[in-house]
Design an enzyme around this catalytic site. Structure first.
Site, PDB file in Angstrom:
ATOM      1  N   THR A  24       0.827  -0.944  -0.061  1.00 39.59           N
ATOM      2  CA  THR A  24       0.206  -0.062   0.056  1.00 39.59           C
ATOM      3  C   THR A  24       0.844   1.316   0.030  1.00 39.59           C
ATOM      4  O   THR A  24       1.937   1.246   0.540  1.00 39.59           O
ATOM      5  CB  THR A  24      -0.987   0.106   1.089  1.00 39.59           C
TER       6      THR A  24
ATOM      7  N   ARG B 262     -12.582  -9.614  -1.226  1.00 38.20           N
ATOM      8  CA  ARG B 262     -12.074  -8.794   0.224  1.00 38.20           C
ATOM      9  C   ARG B 262     -11.852  -7.265  -0.313  1.00 38.20           C
ATOM     10  O   ARG B 262     -11.230  -7.053  -0.942  1.00 38.20           O
ATOM     11  CB  ARG B 262     -10.987  -9.463   0.702  1.00 38.20           C
TER      12      ARG B 262
ATOM     13  N   THR C  59      -1.034   1.849   6.084  1.00 37.87           N
ATOM     14  CA  THR C  59      -0.682   0.720   5.541  1.00 37.87           C
ATOM     15  C   THR C  59      -0.450  -0.156   6.418  1.00 37.87           C
ATOM     16  O   THR C  59      -0.593  -0.252   7.915  1.00 37.87           O
ATOM     17  CB  THR C  59       0.694   0.907   4.738  1.00 37.87           C
TER      18      THR C  59
HETATM   19  N1  GLY Z   1      -3.765  -1.777   4.038  1.00 34.45           N
HETATM   20  C1  GLY Z   1      -3.902  -2.612   2.863  1.00 34.45           C
HETATM   21  C2  GLY Z   1      -4.894  -3.825   3.012  1.00 34.45           C
HETATM   22  O1  GLY Z   1      -5.030  -4.260   4.244  1.00 34.45           O
HETATM   23  O2  GLY Z   1      -5.617  -4.088   2.051  1.00 34.45           O
END
Ligand code: GLY
Length: 343
Positions: A197, A225, A248
């Protein structure tokens, strides 16, 4: 019930021009400029930070559009096939399909846009920006998000590179010794479950704040998801009176703590960006029952509207501190943050 568009239309009928009404009623006044603004930040260190922030800083230093600056910077990782946690070249879900999440938030009008489970489009943050600017909605997901992107001229492409396809095959072949897949006898697999991320936050010279979070999410996730990155207040939150916070790491924790919103509220109540990042990490540790129960990581970055920076992670080690990069009139800078649990 009255939606935003109807509200604006009603104002038009009352003789109030829509653009001026929008800005008069929704815009938060920017505080006086700090000497550090403009500034642009990303949740990476020296190696990626310079590359990511350069195009954004080039726009900001010429007093260009703040949203253009953060978008162009976020696009750098989205378009880079060597970054396996964002955009093109991101690691796929368990079916080998890359599904991308992204959001953008604009301080002056407190507007936002987001896409989730977006397939086939290399630059999801640019689609999120169009959701914000060209629709009356905030979230578009899956096929709807892709159709919307195509409507705006985005090309649908295969986002799996040869390299990420091989990493996915390795993962799949090693899931179980009771299936019919055979890993190569001498296989030296990289089975890291990446949650990369990137957050890009910016403040322009007027003190206006905006941010983007973009990701390919948790590698090998269950198809469908959605992580924290496209959820307003989880992977990002912006308030033009205060600043911006992005995250992140393990998205589920950011969602159930409303972590980025919480960080902005901590700053509103007087914490520095650094204190706010650490306080969000502590809240997540507390929610989980204390440090001994934590086997994941989240990293929080914050930027106040005065250009002050914060960065903290739940886990870290000496020499492996979380990092944050900024570019301002003082030049490019990569800074080490703090962590709360030594691993
Ligand atoms: N922080 C990125 C995710 O969990 O998708």
């Amino acid at each position: 019930m009255i939606n935003r568009r109807k509200f604006i239309q009603t104002l038009s009928l009352m003789g109030i021009s829509t653009t001026s009404a929008k800005s008069r009623l929704m815009a938060k006044p920017a505080k006086p400029n700090s000497k550090d603004n403009p500034i642009i930040l990303c949740s990476r260190g020296e190696q990626w930070g310079r590359k990511v922030l350069k195009p954004g800083w080039d726009i900001l230093r010429k007093n260009g559009e703040l949203l253009d600056a953060i978008e162009k910077s976020a696009n750098v990782t989205e378009l880079d096939p060597n970054d396996t946690s964002v955009g093109y070249g991101g690691l796929p879900n368990e079916d080998g399909v890359v599904q991308l999440d992204a959001q953008i938030m604009n301080g002056p009008d407190h507007n936002c846009g987001s896409v989730a489970c977006l397939e086939g489009i290399k630059t999801p943050c640019s689609v999120a920006r169009l959701v914000m600017e060209r629709t009356d909605h905030i979230h578009l997901v899956g096929k709807g998000a892709q159709d919307f992107a195509r409507m705006h001229g985005f090309k649908v492409e295969n986002l799996l590179t040869e390299s990420t396809r091989k990493i996915w095959v390795e993962w799949k072949e090693n899931l179980s010794d009771k299936d019919d897949y055979f890993p190569p006898a001498d296989g030296n697999y990289n089975r890291d479950r990446s949650t990369g991320t990137i957050n890009v936050l910016g403040v322009n010279k007027n003190g206006d704040v905006a941010g983007i979070t973009t990701t390919s999410g948790l590698a090998w996730k269950i198809p469908g998801r959605v992580g924290d990155s496209p959820i307003i207040g989880a992977g990002l939150y912006v308030d033009n009176e205060v600043g911006a916070v992005g995250a992140t790491g393990r998205g589920e924790e950011m969602i159930r703590s409303c972590g980025s919103f919480l960080g902005v509220e901590y700053m509103r109540n007087g914490m520095s960006p650094q204190e706010a990042c650490e306080a969000v990490c502590k809240r997540i540790i507390d929610i989980n029952g204390g440090p001994s129960k934590v086997d994941f990581n989240d990293k929080i970055v914050a930027l106040s509207k005065d250009g002050e920076v914060g960065c903290a992670a739940i886990q870290g080690r000496k020499g492996g501190e979380p990092t944050v990069a900024t570019w301002s009139k003082k030049g490019f800078k990569a800074t080490k943050g703090t962590y709360l649990i030594e691993v």
